[in-house]
Structure formats: structure tokens, C-alpha cells
Design an enzyme around this catalytic site. Structure first.
Site, PDB file in Angstrom:
ATOM      1  N   GLY A 131       1.653   1.044   4.396  1.00  0.00           N
ATOM      2  CA  GLY A 131       1.067   0.652   3.017  1.00  0.00           C
ATOM      3  C   GLY A 131       1.582   1.938   1.988  1.00  0.00           C
ATOM      4  O   GLY A 131       2.317   2.740   2.213  1.00  0.00           O
TER       5      GLY A 131
ATOM      6  N   VAL B  76       0.746   4.015  -5.851  1.00  0.00           N
ATOM      7  CA  VAL B  76       1.346   4.800  -6.951  1.00  0.00           C
ATOM      8  C   VAL B  76       1.450   6.308  -6.443  1.00  0.00           C
ATOM      9  O   VAL B  76       2.377   6.890  -7.136  1.00  0.00           O
ATOM     10  CB  VAL B  76       0.754   4.692  -8.137  1.00  0.00           C
ATOM     11  CG1 VAL B  76       0.652   3.482  -8.736  1.00  0.00           C
ATOM     12  CG2 VAL B  76      -0.760   5.277  -8.441  1.00  0.00           C
TER      13      VAL B  76
ATOM     14  N   GLY C 227       2.061   7.434  -3.494  1.00  0.00           N
ATOM     15  CA  GLY C 227       2.556   7.552  -2.185  1.00  0.00           C
ATOM     16  C   GLY C 227       2.890   6.473  -1.388  1.00  0.00           C
ATOM     17  O   GLY C 227       2.408   5.521  -1.644  1.00  0.00           O
ATOM     18  N   VAL C 228       3.505   6.688  -0.264  1.00  0.00           N
ATOM     19  CA  VAL C 228       3.760   5.852   1.013  1.00  0.00           C
ATOM     20  C   VAL C 228       3.342   6.377   2.135  1.00  0.00           C
ATOM     21  O   VAL C 228       3.476   7.598   2.371  1.00  0.00           O
ATOM     22  CB  VAL C 228       5.161   5.434   0.847  1.00  0.00           C
ATOM     23  CG1 VAL C 228       5.259   4.141   1.924  1.00  0.00           C
ATOM     24  CG2 VAL C 228       5.855   5.172  -0.544  1.00  0.00           C
TER      25      VAL C 228
ATOM     26  N   ASP D 150     -15.380   9.405  -2.892  1.00  0.00           N
ATOM     27  CA  ASP D 150     -14.754   8.195  -2.745  1.00  0.00           C
ATOM     28  C   ASP D 150     -15.163   7.241  -1.619  1.00  0.00           C
ATOM     29  O   ASP D 150     -14.224   6.656  -1.280  1.00  0.00           O
ATOM     30  CB  ASP D 150     -13.546   8.190  -3.100  1.00  0.00           C
ATOM     31  CG  ASP D 150     -12.640   7.047  -3.569  1.00  0.00           C
ATOM     32  OD1 ASP D 150     -13.563   6.034  -4.183  1.00  0.00           O
ATOM     33  OD2 ASP D 150     -11.491   6.819  -3.616  1.00  0.00           O
TER      34      ASP D 150
END
Length: 669
Positions: A20, A23, A25-26, A141
Site C-alpha cells: 500500500g 503521501v 510513504g510506501v 487515530d
């Protein structure tokens, strides 16, 4: 300047596939070259990322706090195996969790989940959050998309040749006789089995907060996802939109919120969604204006003031009963939810007591049985490796603050109090523009933190998924032996002439008769002495003639102020709006960018420029001294001209399909 993201890959791991991206990171699935251990590797481009250095520090600090070295990790907390910094890439080696997210799992049920299964999942989630809180760590979160699941552990076996690889228990073995047979779903997500209930892992600590003392610190920065956001966050952050004299949930509340209590609210909101299949806000406030996130949150803040929010909370029991759930435990579920969803944070059921709530009794029993039956031989006791460069990185901001305090100890600048979001007394401005000077034209503006990309089912432990994928990163292989923790833009002045100084102007801006509107709620005394407080220009500074500092700062009199991610309570968490503005406006020099401080009772303009690169450079200089800051955009301070700008921006967003959905009908245009 290239928009291509450059990420450095640790040479000791093989890249199996991408899991996945967002914005920030990967995330990849990978295997250790020597041991074959399966891991998830999160790479964050600190140079171009939309998240701030403080946010990366906070995530590292939270993971290290929750993964103490040489100690067994809590089973419901994502395990940090290793983390380090290489050049401009932050590298997280994490436990690979292979069963998808709780968000994905929910959609396998037509309307809500069985209450016994909900109890099983919530017991683990509360257990994880209670453990975090015992470490003075708050997640901030919590939502189904940030809760991962281990896939089923008792699949069928089938024969395989010696040349084939075997994936078992998180390891790849290169010689073996058997292979785990994939489930009917291609992604091997957890599939409901009453004889093998799932094990959950709380992940994504990008907004985590560590309190540095025994008493919980008060925060005033926005964090979380709107659908699961506690009312005290909404109310405090958006208080400038409310009537004067309001803004507190209880008579003894302070101007801020206790981060340890917002997680309790989020658990209640998650429980509501698991039971009903619908979002809490959409059910109890069906007439809420949800045209935009900002409109929805502002209206919610007003409802807190006028009592409508409490009326919505009072309707929860009847709303749940309308779903017609036939289960003897439904009243226990209602009691559980209402005990957590209390408007006054101090009235919410403490997490230790929550674990003993009757609704979680079945979950506690089933969780224990699952561990004994399917994980009895799990001996994963690897400790987290903490290289020295990580320690240096975490202490970076504290050292900078100490140097600044020493330099300005004789200044007449009034003392400004900041709330600490991290253990090292970092400023709470969450400067998501920390790296914008290196990424002005980055098109990865679909920063949707509330909707995870379905490709993130295995282990999106770090970033909210984008509504459209960013360009593929360039992976550069590099040896971890040459690690570097240098993150901030170059501030060396060795190559600069000693006489190089800032220029300033006392020319005030044109004022209008309209009252200015700001999202920031923080106010203090006047700030003066710019640009004397600023560090000297660096060798990579734009031409000084493009910079114009107000000395002293001047009051802002025009009514329209566009804010950046830095202090904008909505865009800070969800959207990269500043870049969209800059892409549209940068072709015209008729628009003027302004840096404004909202720390003062009357907002002050401290710098202006007609050049976007210059204003971003100036912004990064200013934030090292005072925070939070805003960047404003206007044309000769004429409010009417802003309308054409907004029209151009909306057209740009439409043509690039940058409209982002945040859940059922939460939309930003």
C-alpha cells in the site's frame, strides 16, 4: 525540481511486493535475505513527504515506547523489528500482519457483525489502548482501518516440490514439503471462523503522543479522523468559529484536551460502527451538513455549544434498537457504547474498568481460547533494535530548542507557551509543510486519512491511502552501514559572506473593513523584533530581493485568509491544499503570499513575497523561531480577486479528479 519520489531500500531484505501507499510513504512486503523472515517495510521520504519531521519523530518514539528493547511485545500492538534513517528515507521494519484490516473485515457482513465477535475484537482493541495509556502513550487515530488482523492459522495443506518456497508463520523456507493453501480470497485475508477468531494488532502511530510526566499533558493540535474524532478536539480547534465566551465542555476544563481520553471516545465510535454497520455521526446527526469536512466539523462544534450534540448522544440507545438486532447481549452493547461516548471526557469509563465491562466478558474468554488453541507455540520474542542515529534524530528538535532559548535569553520577546505533543517538548504545530520547499509541485495531494486503499489490506501500518496513487517511487538500494539522521534543510552559513543580512520593510498592507477569520484558536501577546530573531540566510536562500520582512510586524486587516496545512485544523490531517493553491497561482506574479502569525491576539503579518519558492523558504526559517504560522494568499488585498482564484482551484481539482471521499458522504471540494 523532480517530482519523483526517491526511497532507499535496505539491502538485507528482498522486496516481495507493494502492500500500500500514501503521501507519507510506501509499505512493502519483504523477506530477510539470510533468515527468510517475512516483514513489512515502510519507507517514508522525509524530503518530499507531506508529514512533518515532528510527526515522524512521534511515530518512532511511540513504536519504541511500545516495543521496549529485549522485552516481549504486547500481542495486540504492531511489533517494531528495526528502524533507522538512511539519507532522506525513514525506514521502519515492522511485523508482517497478513489478514487485512478490521475495516475490510467489516464489509464481509451485510449489516453489522455478530455481538460475540464484536466483543472479541473490542476486548483486544481496548487491551492494546489500555497498554498504550499505561506507557503514557495515546494513539489519537483509532479507527477500523488502523486495526490489522492475522489471517487464519489452520488452512489446508497441499504437496509442493522442493524448489517451491514455503511461507509459514512469517518465514520463507527454501526447502520444504508443504505449502499453506491459499484461502478462497486471493489476498488471504482473515475469513470468519467461529472456531478460530482473529487476533488484532493496532497500527499506524503517525499521530501518537507521548506524555513526559505522570500527569497527562494538555494538547491543542488536531489529530485523528473526523468520523472518530472526540468532540473536545472539534470544539477546541474550531472555537474561533463559535460565539465569544464559549468553547469549554465543562466549567473546569482547560483550553486543550487530554490525549489519553480521546482514544476512549474513538473506541466507542468504533463499537457503534461494528454493531450497526453505520458511522456514528451519520446516524445520530442525519441532517448534518456534510458537504465538506470543514462545514461538518464547524457545525458539530456549534452543536456542542447549543446542546444539540448531547441530544444526539442521548439518542444512541434508541438508534441502535431501531436496527432490530436479536441478541440478548444488545443491551450490554448499548451500555458499553454509552459509557464511552460521554461528551465530558472526565465522565468516560476508564479503560481499566472498560476491560471489565460485562459486554467484553465473552471477548476476553474467546481471546484466551484463541491464544491457547492457535498461538500456544508462538515464541516471537525479538526485541527492537535502536541504532544511535535514531536516538540522535529523536533528540534533534530538543537540541535546537535549547540552542534557540540560549540565543534569545536576553530578548524582550514575551514568553510563548507551547503544548508538548512528544516526550522531547516538540512544538504542537505539527508542521506538515516542513518539507514543502523540496516538494512544491508534488501532485500527491489526495491525502485521505479516513479511507484506506484496499491494497493496504496486509499491512498499511503507516499512511492513509490516497484516492489516486502517487507516481511509483524510485527504490535505491543502499547499505545501512552509511546511515545518516540529518533531516532538516541545510542551515550551514560557512560559505556565506558575514555581511549577509535580511532586508525588512515597515510598509503596512492595505486594510479592509472586514473582520479577519482564522482557524487558529491560540492567542498571546504581541510579537516583535522580526527579522532580528531569525537565523541568518543560508547559502541555498532565494534572492534576497524576493523577500520582504515586516519589521515590526503589521496587523492583518483583510477578511480572507487562506491557511496552510501547518495550522489549518482540517487540512493539517487530511489534505495537501497548499500545493494545489501554488500550482494554480504560481504562474502569476500578481498574487502575493504572506506569512502570518496567529499567536497574537490580533493576527500579524511578518513577511511577504510574490514568489512561491521564496515564501516557502521564508516559512521554514520563521517556524524555527515562532509557531504556529499561516500562509495567506491575496491579490493586492482585494477580497473580490480571491473568487477567481478559488474558481481556478476548483477547476484544477475537478480536472485532476483530486476530490477525496472521506467515508459515507464526507467530501472535500
Amino acid at each position: 525540481m523532480s517530482n519523483q519520489r526517491v526511497l532507499y531500500w535496505p539491502e538485507t531484505y528482498n522486496n516481495i511486493k507493494e502492500l500500500g501507499r500514501g503521501v507519507s510513504g510506501v509499505v512493502y512486503k519483504a523477506s530477510h535475505k539470510k533468515t527468510g523472515q517475512i516483514v513489512a517495510i515502510k519507507l517514508v521520504d522525509m524530503k518530499q513527504s507531506k508529514i512533518s519531521t515532528e510527526q515522524i519523530q512521534g511515530e518512532i518514539r511511540a513504536l519504541l515506547t511500545l516495543n521496549p528493547e529485549n522485552e516481549r511485545t504486547h500481542i495486540n500492538i504492531i511489533k517494531l523489528i528495526q528502524c533507522f534513517i538512511h539519507k532522506t528515507t525513514a525506514i521502519f521494519i515492522l511485523e508482517y500482519v497478513d489478514g487485512g484490516t478490521l475495516e475490510d473485515f467489516m464489509y464481509s457482513f451485510e449489516r453489522g457483525m455478530p455481538l460475540s465477535l464484536i466483543s472479541h475484537c473490542l476486548y483486544q482493541s481496548v487491551n492494546a489502548i489500555e497498554y498504550m495509556n499505561s506507557k503514557k502513550c495515546s494513539h489519537r487515530d483509532i479507527k477500523p482501518a488502523n486495526i490489522l488482523m492475522l489471517r487464519n492459522r489452520k488452512p489446508k495443506l497441499k504437496q509442493q516440490s522442493e524448489q517451491q518456497q514455503q511461507e509459514d508463520g512469517g518465514y520463507i523456507r527454501y526447502s520444504g514439503q508443504f505449502q499453506l493453501e491459499p484461502s478462497s480470497q486471493e489476498n488471504n485475508n482473515y475469513q470468519f471462523d467461529p472456531d478460530e477468531l482473529p487476533i488484532l494488532k493496532v497500527t499506524d502511530y503517525g499521530y501518537a503522543s507521548i506524555s513526559g510526566n505522570d500527569s497527562a499533558e494538555i494538547h491543542s493540535t488536531l489529530a485523528g479522523s473526523p468520523l472518530y474524532m472526540a468532540p473536545e478536539i472539534i470544539h477546541i480547534i474550531l472555537s474561533p468559529f463559535l460565539e465569544p465566551g464559549t468553547g469549554k465542555l465543562s466549567a473546569d476544563s482547560s483550553e486543550g484536551y487530554n490525549p489519553l481520553l480521546v482514544d476512549v471516545w474513538a473506541i466507542g465510535a468504533v463499537a457503534f460502527r461494528l454493531i450497526t454497520g453505520d458511522d456514528l455521526i451519520s446516524v445520530i446527526f442525519p441532517n448534518l451538513n456534510q458537504t465538506t469536512v470543514l462545514a461538518a466539523l464547524v457545525n458539530l462544534a456549534k452543536m456542542i455549544d447549543n446542546g444539540d450534540f448531547q441530544k444526539g448522544l442521548d439518542s444512541i440507545p434508541n438508534e441502535i434498537r431501531k436496527y432490530g438486532l436479536v441478541d440478548p447481549d444488545i443491551e450490554l452493547g448499548i451500555s458499553f457504547i454509552t459509557s464511552l461516548l460521554q461528551l465530558d471526557p472526565k465522565k468516560r469509563l476508564p479503560l481499566k474498568e472498560t476491560l471489565n465491562h460485562p459486554f467484553l466478558a465473552k471477548g476476553k474468554l474467546s481471546f484466551t481460547q484463541t491464544l491457547n488453541q492457535h498461538y500456544k507455540d508462538n515464541k516471537d520474542v525479538l526485541g527492537s533494535i535502536v541504532p544511535s542515529d535514531i536516538s540522535n534524530f529523536l533528540n534533534q528538535n530538543q537540541q535546537q530548542q535549547q540552542q534557540q532559548q540560549k540565543s534569545f535569553s536576553t530578548s524582550s520577546l514575551p514568553q510563548v507557551n507551547h503544548n508538548n505533543d512528544t516526550n522531547n517538548n516538540n512544538n504542537n504545530n505539527n508542521n506538515n509543510n516542513n518539507n514543502n520547499n523540496n516538494n512544491n509541485n508534488n501532485n500527491n495531494n489526495n491525502n485521505n486519512n479516513n479511507e484506506k486503499d484496499k491494497d493496504n489490506q496486509s499491512n498499511n501500518s503507516s499512511s492513509s491511502s490516497s484516492s489516486s496513487s502517487p507516481p511509483s517511487p524510485t527504490i535505491s538500494k543502499s547499505s545501512p552501514s552509511s546511515l545518516s539522521s540529518s533531516l532538516s534543510p541545510s542551515s550551514s552559513t560557512d560559505d556565506l559572506p558575514k555581511a549577509m543580512k535580511w532586508s525588512s520593510s515597515v510598509k503596512p498592507p492595505k486594510k479592509s473593513n472586514f473582520a479577519p477569520t482564522f482557524l487558529s484558536h491560540q492567542r498571546s501577546d504581541k510579537i516583535t523584533l522580526f527579522p532580528k530573531l531569525l537565523p541568518p540566510p543560508t547559502k541555498d536562500a532565494p534572492p534576497l530581493e524576493t523577500m520582504n520582512w515586516r519589521s515590526p510586524p503589521v496587523e492583518v486587516g483583510d477578511s480572507i485568509t487562506w491557511t496552510t496545512l501547518t495550522q489549518d485544523a482540517i487540512f493539517q490531517v487530511q489534505f495537501s491544499v497548499l500545493t494545489s493553491f501554488l500550482k494554480v497561482i504560481s504562474a502569476s506574479n500578481s498574487y502575493q503570499f504572506r506569512i502570518i502569525t496567529s499567536l497574537t491576539k490580533v493576527p500579524l503579518e511578518i513577511a511577504v513575497s510574490n514568489h512561491k519558492d521564496t515564501i516557502l523558504y521564508m516559512y521554514n526559517i520563521v517556524k524555527s523561531v515562532i509557531a504556529p504560522q499561516l500562509i495567506s494568499l491575496s491579490n493586492a488585498f482585494d477580497e473580490n480577486s480571491i473568487r477567481s482564484v478559488l474558481a481556478a482551484i476548483l477547476y484544477q481539482i475537478g480536472t485532476e479528479t483530486e476530490q477525496a471521499e472521506i467515508a459515507n458522504c464526507w467530501t472535500l471540494v
